[in-house]
Design an enzyme around this catalytic site. Structure first.
Site, short mmCIF file in Angstrom:
data_model
loop_
_atom_site.label_atom_id
_atom_site.label_comp_id
_atom_site.label_asym_id
_atom_site.label_seq_id
_atom_site.Cartn_x
_atom_site.Cartn_y
_atom_site.Cartn_z
N CYS A 87 0.81 -1.22 0.00
CA CYS A 87 0.00 0.00 0.00
C CYS A 87 0.84 1.27 0.00
O CYS A 87 0.33 2.36 -0.27
CB CYS A 87 -0.93 0.01 1.21
SG CYS A 87 -2.14 -1.30 1.13
N ASN A 139 -9.97 0.27 -0.04
CA ASN A 139 -8.51 0.34 -0.05
C ASN A 139 -8.01 -0.09 -1.43
O ASN A 139 -8.08 -1.27 -1.77
CB ASN A 139 -7.98 -0.58 1.05
CG ASN A 139 -6.46 -0.61 1.13
OD1 ASN A 139 -5.77 -0.09 0.24
ND2 ASN A 139 -5.95 -1.20 2.18
N HIS A 176 -3.01 7.39 2.71
CA HIS A 176 -3.44 6.11 2.13
C HIS A 176 -4.80 5.77 2.75
O HIS A 176 -5.03 5.99 3.94
CB HIS A 176 -2.42 5.02 2.46
CG HIS A 176 -2.92 3.65 2.16
ND1 HIS A 176 -3.47 3.33 0.94
CD2 HIS A 176 -2.99 2.51 2.92
CE1 HIS A 176 -3.84 2.05 0.96
NE2 HIS A 176 -3.57 1.54 2.14
N1 ACO Z 1 -18.43 -8.41 9.34
C1 ACO Z 1 -18.78 -8.76 10.58
N2 ACO Z 1 -17.90 -9.19 11.50
C2 ACO Z 1 -16.60 -9.27 11.12
C3 ACO Z 1 -16.17 -8.92 9.84
C4 ACO Z 1 -17.14 -8.48 8.93
N3 ACO Z 1 -16.83 -8.11 7.67
N4 ACO Z 1 -14.83 -9.10 9.77
C5 ACO Z 1 -14.44 -9.54 10.97
N5 ACO Z 1 -15.51 -9.66 11.78
C6 ACO Z 1 -15.54 -10.10 13.18
C7 ACO Z 1 -14.35 -10.97 13.54
O1 ACO Z 1 -14.58 -12.30 13.16
C8 ACO Z 1 -14.29 -10.79 15.03
O2 ACO Z 1 -15.26 -11.63 15.62
P1 ACO Z 1 -14.99 -12.39 17.02
O3 ACO Z 1 -14.77 -11.27 18.01
O4 ACO Z 1 -16.22 -13.17 17.23
O5 ACO Z 1 -13.75 -13.20 16.77
C9 ACO Z 1 -14.74 -9.34 15.24
O6 ACO Z 1 -15.42 -8.97 14.04
C10 ACO Z 1 -13.60 -8.37 15.50
O7 ACO Z 1 -12.57 -8.60 14.52
P2 ACO Z 1 -11.30 -7.69 14.43
O8 ACO Z 1 -10.42 -8.19 13.32
O9 ACO Z 1 -10.68 -7.53 15.78
O10 ACO Z 1 -11.97 -6.30 13.98
P3 ACO Z 1 -11.33 -4.86 13.87
O11 ACO Z 1 -12.10 -3.89 14.65
O12 ACO Z 1 -9.84 -4.91 14.07
O13 ACO Z 1 -11.61 -4.49 12.32
C11 ACO Z 1 -10.37 -4.42 10.27
C12 ACO Z 1 -11.09 -5.29 11.30
C13 ACO Z 1 -11.41 -3.52 9.63
C14 ACO Z 1 -9.74 -5.32 9.23
C15 ACO Z 1 -9.28 -3.55 10.93
O14 ACO Z 1 -8.51 -4.33 11.80
C16 ACO Z 1 -8.37 -2.86 9.96
O15 ACO Z 1 -8.75 -1.98 9.22
N6 ACO Z 1 -7.07 -3.19 9.99
C17 ACO Z 1 -6.05 -2.53 9.22
C18 ACO Z 1 -6.10 -2.90 7.77
C19 ACO Z 1 -4.96 -2.17 7.08
O16 ACO Z 1 -4.65 -1.05 7.37
N7 ACO Z 1 -4.27 -2.83 6.19
C20 ACO Z 1 -3.05 -2.21 5.67
C21 ACO Z 1 -3.14 -1.90 4.32
S1 ACO Z 1 -3.44 -3.29 3.32
C22 ACO Z 1 -2.01 -3.56 2.36
O17 ACO Z 1 -0.93 -3.14 2.67
C23 ACO Z 1 -2.18 -4.46 1.16
#
Ligand code: ACO
Length: 323
Positions: free
Chosen positions: A114, A280, A250
Site C-alpha cells: 500500500c 482500499n 493512504h
Molecule cells: N463483518 C462482521 N464481522 C466481522 C467482519 C465483517 N466483515 N470481519 C471480521 N468480523 C468479526 C471478527 O470475526 C471478530 O469476531 P470475534 O470477536 O467473534 O472473533 C470481530 O469482528 C472483530 O474482529 P477484528 O479483526 O478484531 O476487527 P477490527 O475492529 O480490528 O476491524 C479491520 C477489522 C477492519 C480489518 C481492521 O482491523 C483494519 O482496518 N485493519 C487494518 C487494515 C490495514 O490497514 N491494512 C493495511 C493496508 S493493506 C495492504 O498493505 C495491502
C-alpha cells in the site's frame, strides 16, 4: 539554483462496476453497519474481466499527461507501483510504456504494497533532484479484487480497484520538499499475498493465492507508525503542524485516517477521504485521492500537502510537497 520535483499533472481511473456493502452481505456474514462502523467503507469499484493494472494505468497516465500538457514521448522515466502486476515479468511499467507508444526511456515497477506510490514518488524525486531525469510519470495501479478471498469477510470488505498517476517535472519552484520511506520485514506474516508460483520448500509453501491479514495487529502498528512519520516529516522541514494545508493519506480505514489527522491537529475538512467510496486501492489510493481533490478545486497551487502510507512489509512512508 535548487532543483525541485513539481507535480505538473494528475490523473485517475476507477472501474465502472460498484460493489456495495449490501452486495457483500449477500455472500458473507456481515452488514453495512458493521463495515461502515469499523472501516468507513460504503462501496468499492471492481475491475471488469478485461481490465488489468496496465489498462487502468494507461487511462490515469494519459489524464495526468494531458493535465501537464506533456506528450508521452517527453518522459525520461516511468515508475509504476503495484502489487497486482499483469505479469510477474516484464514489469507493468513496461506494458504501460508500450500502451503509451513510448520507446527507450527507463520503465520499472516498485513493490511496497500500500506504500508503493510513496516509494515510487520518492525514487522519482531522487532522479529529478540529482539531475538524472526531468520528466517522470509515477503511477499506482491495482486490481486487488483478483487477490481477495471473496469468502473471507475480514478482508473481502476492504479492497477495491483503480489507478492514479502524477507527472513530475523538474522546476526551480518549490515542489516536493522531502520524502521519507521505511520498511521492517519482521512483520511480513501479518499482511501478505502468497505467490504459489515461487513458493518452494522453506519459503512457507503457502498454496493460497489470496491476501492474508491479521487486521487488528496491522491496525495497531499502523496508527503508531503513522504518528511517528508525521513528526519525522515536519521536523526535517522545520515546519509546524499548522503549516500543513492538506493531508492526503493512504485510504485503508477511516479510523486510521482520523487518528493521523488528530495527531496533526487537522480538522477532517482538510483531509482528503475517498475510502468511503473506493475502499482500499493499495498503491493507487493516494494518487486517486490527490487527483480528486485537485480536480474538484480543494487542493490549490501553493498549498502544502502531506501524503502518508502504511502497508504490507511492513513498509511505510510520507511525502511533503508544495503543490
Ligand atoms: N463483518 C462482521 N464481522 C466481522 C467482519 C465483517 N466483515 N470481519 C471480521 N468480523 C468479526 C471478527 O470475526 C471478530 O469476531 P470475534 O470477536 O467473534 O472473533 C470481530 O469482528 C472483530 O474482529 P477484528 O479483526 O478484531 O476487527 P477490527 O475492529 O480490528 O476491524 C479491520 C477489522 C477492519 C480489518 C481492521 O482491523 C483494519 O482496518 N485493519 C487494518 C487494515 C490495514 O490497514 N491494512 C493495511 C493496508 S493493506 C495492504 O498493505 C495491502
Amino acid at each position: 539554483m535548487s532543483r525541485y520535483s513539481r507535480i505538473a499533472g494528475t490523473g485517475g481511473y476507477l472501474p465502472k462496476q460498484v460493489v456495495t456493502n449490501d452486495d457483500l452481505a449477500k455472500r458473507v456474514e456481515t452488514s453495512d453497519d458493521w463495515i461502515i462502523e469499523r472501516t468507513g467503507i460504503r462501496r468499492r469499484h471492481i475491475a471488469a474481466p478485461e481490465e488489468t493494472a496496465s489498462s487502468m494505468a494507461e487511462i490515469a497516465a494519459r489524464q495526468a499527461l494531458e493535465a501537464a500538457a506533456m506528450d508521452p514521448g517527453a518522459l525520461d522515466l516511468i515508475i509504476l507501483a503495484t502489487s497486482s502486476p499483469d505479469r510477474v515479468f516484464p514489469s507493468t511499467a513496461c506494458l504501460l510504456q508500450q500502451r503509451l507508444g513510448v520507446r527507450s526511456c527507463a520503465a520499472f515497477d516498485v513493490q511496497a504494497a500500500c506504500s508503493g506510490f510513496i516509494f515510487a514518488l520518492s525514487i522519482a524525486d531522487q532522479y529529478i533532484s540529482a539531475g538524472n531525469a526531468s520528466r517522470v510519470l509515477v503511477v499506482g495501479t491495482e486490481v486487488n479484487s483478483r487477490s481477495v478471498d471473496w469468502d473471507d469477510r475480514s478482508t473481502c470488505i476492504l479492497f477495491g480497484d483503480g489507478a492514479g498517476a502524477v507527472v513530475l517535472e523538474a522546476s526551480s519552484e518549490l515542489g516536493i520538499m522531502s520524502t521519507h520511506i521505511h520498511s521492517d520485514g519482521h512483520y511480513q506474516d501479518l499482511l501478505y499475498l502468497p505467490n504459489p508460483a515461487s513458493n518452494g520448500e522453506g519459503s512457507g509453501n503457502d498454496e493460497s493465492r489470496t491476501i492474508r491479514m491479521q487486521g487488528s495487529e496491522v491496525f495497531k502498528v499502523a496508527v503508531n507508525t503513522l504518528g511517528r512519520i508525521v513528526d519525522e516529516t515536519l521536523e526535517q522541514n522545520g515546519l509546524q503542524k499548522s503549516d500543513v494545508d492538506w493531508l492526503v493519506p493512504h485510504q485503508a480505514n477511516i479510523r486510521i485516517i482520523t487518528a493521523t489527522a488528530k495527531k496533526l491537529q487537522l480538522p477532517m475538512e482538510r483531509v482528503v477521504v475517498t475510502v468511503d467510496e473506493q475502499g482500499n486501492t493499495s498503491s493507487a489510493s493516494i494518487p486517486l485521492a490527490f487527483d480528486e481533490a485537485v480536480r474538484d478545486g480543494r487542493i490549490k497551487r501553493g498549498q502544502t500537502v502531506l501524503m502518508e502510507a502504511f502497508g504490507g512489509g511492513f513498509a511505510w512512508g510520507s511525502a511533503l510537497l508544495r503543490y
